[in-house]
Design an enzyme around this catalytic site. Structure first.
Site, mmCIF file in Angstrom:
data_model
loop_
_atom_site.group_PDB
_atom_site.id
_atom_site.type_symbol
_atom_site.label_atom_id
_atom_site.label_comp_id
_atom_site.label_asym_id
_atom_site.label_seq_id
_atom_site.Cartn_x
_atom_site.Cartn_y
_atom_site.Cartn_z
ATOM 1 N N ASP A 1 -3.182 -50.004 -11.373
ATOM 2 C CA ASP A 1 -2.111 -49.078 -10.924
ATOM 3 C C ASP A 1 -1.088 -49.747 -10.280
ATOM 4 O OD1 ASP A 1 -0.622 -46.944 -10.014
ATOM 5 O OD2 ASP A 1 -2.191 -45.620 -10.116
ATOM 6 N N TYR B 1 -5.545 -43.594 -5.102
ATOM 7 C CA TYR B 1 -4.512 -42.294 -4.576
ATOM 8 C C TYR B 1 -5.608 -40.767 -4.804
ATOM 9 C CZ TYR B 1 -1.284 -38.832 -6.154
ATOM 10 O OH TYR B 1 -0.495 -37.648 -6.068
ATOM 11 N N ARG C 1 6.821 -34.225 -29.347
ATOM 12 C CA ARG C 1 5.396 -34.465 -28.615
ATOM 13 C C ARG C 1 4.700 -35.789 -28.982
ATOM 14 N NH1 ARG C 1 0.854 -32.191 -30.552
ATOM 15 N NH2 ARG C 1 1.915 -30.169 -30.975
ATOM 16 N N LYS D 1 8.137 -42.703 -9.021
ATOM 17 C CA LYS D 1 8.255 -43.733 -7.946
ATOM 18 C C LYS D 1 9.306 -44.486 -7.982
ATOM 19 C CE LYS D 1 4.484 -40.954 -7.118
ATOM 20 N NZ LYS D 1 4.675 -39.627 -6.562
HETATM 21 C C1 LIG Z 1 -0.954 -44.964 -6.854
HETATM 22 C C2 LIG Z 1 -0.443 -43.752 -7.728
HETATM 23 N N1 LIG Z 1 -0.663 -43.599 -8.980
HETATM 24 C C3 LIG Z 1 -0.372 -42.447 -9.627
HETATM 25 C C4 LIG Z 1 0.226 -41.256 -8.933
HETATM 26 C C5 LIG Z 1 0.552 -40.291 -9.818
HETATM 27 O O1 LIG Z 1 1.950 -40.178 -10.251
HETATM 28 P P1 LIG Z 1 2.473 -38.795 -10.540
HETATM 29 O O2 LIG Z 1 2.762 -38.093 -9.284
HETATM 30 O O3 LIG Z 1 3.864 -39.107 -10.944
HETATM 31 O O4 LIG Z 1 1.675 -37.803 -11.362
HETATM 32 C C6 LIG Z 1 0.539 -41.581 -7.816
HETATM 33 C C7 LIG Z 1 1.091 -40.420 -7.117
HETATM 34 O O5 LIG Z 1 1.661 -40.542 -5.673
HETATM 35 C C8 LIG Z 1 0.369 -42.618 -6.978
HETATM 36 O O6 LIG Z 1 0.698 -42.871 -5.635
#
Ligand SMILES: Cc1ncc(COP(=O)(O)O)c(C=O)c1O
Length: 409
Positions: free
Chosen positions: A183, A111, A59, A208
């Protein structure tokens, strides 16, 4: 990179190797004893006390995490990196480091699950979130006025692909005494380097582009700030936000081909964006590397190339939009993005369903907006898939849709 001792055999200057070489060779510190070219998955929950690597319990750290953290820190030009179980876990780690009364100033198009986490979880604990359109430079003075501790942007944004001037926002944020988080999920470490542009934290979902094969979940935050690194490592173990070793191994494997994949995503997406803007059933194409995009100059300056994401406002009814999405064969209708296979999504009912309709309407996420994650298949096949699907939409035979007024951006 965490504070544990590194035995990385590429500890020389990072300037010596290019991005693709570093993605493959950095973080290889498992192989000293056995000579294994590919690391094992360390499927162990715990470690014998007093081991030379300083590991105690998965962890709070694992050799697979350490390897990936070293590689990601190197690729993002950061001193430190911490990995998490998902992008959302990485977001949780950052916001959970704040305290009640702190203000976060966020881009209004983010998001949907980030928005939901802010609104339905952290606001309950007293973190105050304010929203702003960061593409409008006239709004930058609000960064000082709102006295945020953290400024939160995505660039390009999900799903509208707004491009935000990271350098300018970093200047204003630091003037306000705030940290800037970018992000970087939609761009990837290959296409954009937020820390070099002045950001304090670069966060991304490794689910992604970083992993790139839609077979695991993960998230990461990179920073040069020791104080943030301490908070993130604490959050990883104290909140139980750690990833699973196998997922980390898969991300590390995928990362080795990030550079070559991104170049192909980019080439395919630009070709499809150009095709889509000529289609009579498409009202607007949102792709920052089309010269008609309002932030084209900024996008080409700030990013190496365009990514594989295109959004399009369709000149169809809601029903026809869903029919089109359901008729595609190579573009799978699914959540997520950034994998080698093409996906398509309907943000209003999928990724951004958690955003209230009035907010969606205000920021521009309509019921006829679609988002394509263009994969690395043959571009001609992807175009043919779109053509066939469009022909199959009822009442969309040639001539049934009036010629579109060209207004893509
Ligand atoms: C811009 C962005 N940030 C964060 C995330 C979250 O990622 P996760 O699905 O791995 O939790 C996403 C998911 O689509 C995203 O598009």
């Amino acid at each position: 990179m965490n504070s544990r001792k590194s035995t990385d055999h590429f500890s020389g200057s990072r300037e010596e190797l290019g991005f693709a070489s570093r993605a493959i060779h950095r973080g290889l510190d498992w192989c000293e004893e056995t000579g294994a070219v590919v690391p094992p998955v360390y499927l162990t929950s715990t470690f014998r006390r007093g081991n030379p690597g300083g590991f105690d319990y998965t962890r709070s750290g694992n050799p697979n995490f350490r390897n990936l953290e070293q590689t990601l820190a190197d690729l993002e030009g950061a001193r430190f990196s911490t990995v998490f179980s998902s992008g959302v876990a990485a977001i949780t780690a950052v916001i959970a480091s704040l305290k009640s009364g702190d203000v976060v100033l966020a881009e209004e198009n983010i998001y949907g699950c980030t928005f939901r986490l802010f609104r339905e979880v952290f606001e309950k604990f007293g973190v105050r979130i304010r929203y702003l359109d960061f593409t409008n430079a006239l709004n930058f003075s609000r960064i000082v006025e709102e006295r945020p501790v953290l400024v939160w942007i995505e660039s390009p944004t999900n799903p509208l692909l707004k491009v935000i001037d990271i350098e300018q926002v970093a200047l204003w944020s630091h003037r306000a005494g705030a940290a800037l988080l970018v992000d970087n999920t939609f761009a990837s470490s290959y296409l954009q380097q937020p820390l070099a542009l002045g950001a304090s934290l670069s966060l991304f979902s490794t689910t992604k582009y970083t992993g790139g094969h839609s077979d695991c979940l993960g998230g990461a935050v990179c920073t040069n700030w020791p104080v943030w690194q301490e908070r993130l490592q604490f959050a990883q173990k104290a909140l139980g936000l750690n990833p699973a070793p196998l997922d980390v191994w898969l991300v590390q494997r995928g990362l080795k081909t990030l550079a070559i994949r991104m170049r192909q995503h980019s080439e395919n997406a630009l070709a499809l964006a150009r095709y889509l803007r000529e289609c009579p059933w498409v009202q607007h194409v949102y792709y920052p590397h089309l010269d008609s995009h309002p932030q084209f100059a900024l996008a080409t300056r700030q990013m190496k190339l365009g990514s594989g994401i295109i959004a399009a406002e369709l000149r169809l009814s809601f029903e026809q939009t869903l029919q089109l999405l359901g008729s595609l064969r190579l573009f799978t209708l699914a959540e997520s993005l950034g994998g080698v296979e093409s996906l398509v999504c309907h943000p209003a009912t999928m990724t951004h369903a958690a955003v209230p309709p009035d907010v969606r309407a205000r920021v521009g996420i309509s019921d006829t907006l679609v988002r394509f994650s263009v994969g690395i298949e043959d571009a001609e096949d992807l175009q043919a898939d779109l053509e066939t699907a469009a022909r199959s939409v009822k009442q969309l035979q040639p001539g049934a849709v009036e010629q579109r007024v060209r207004s893509e951006y």
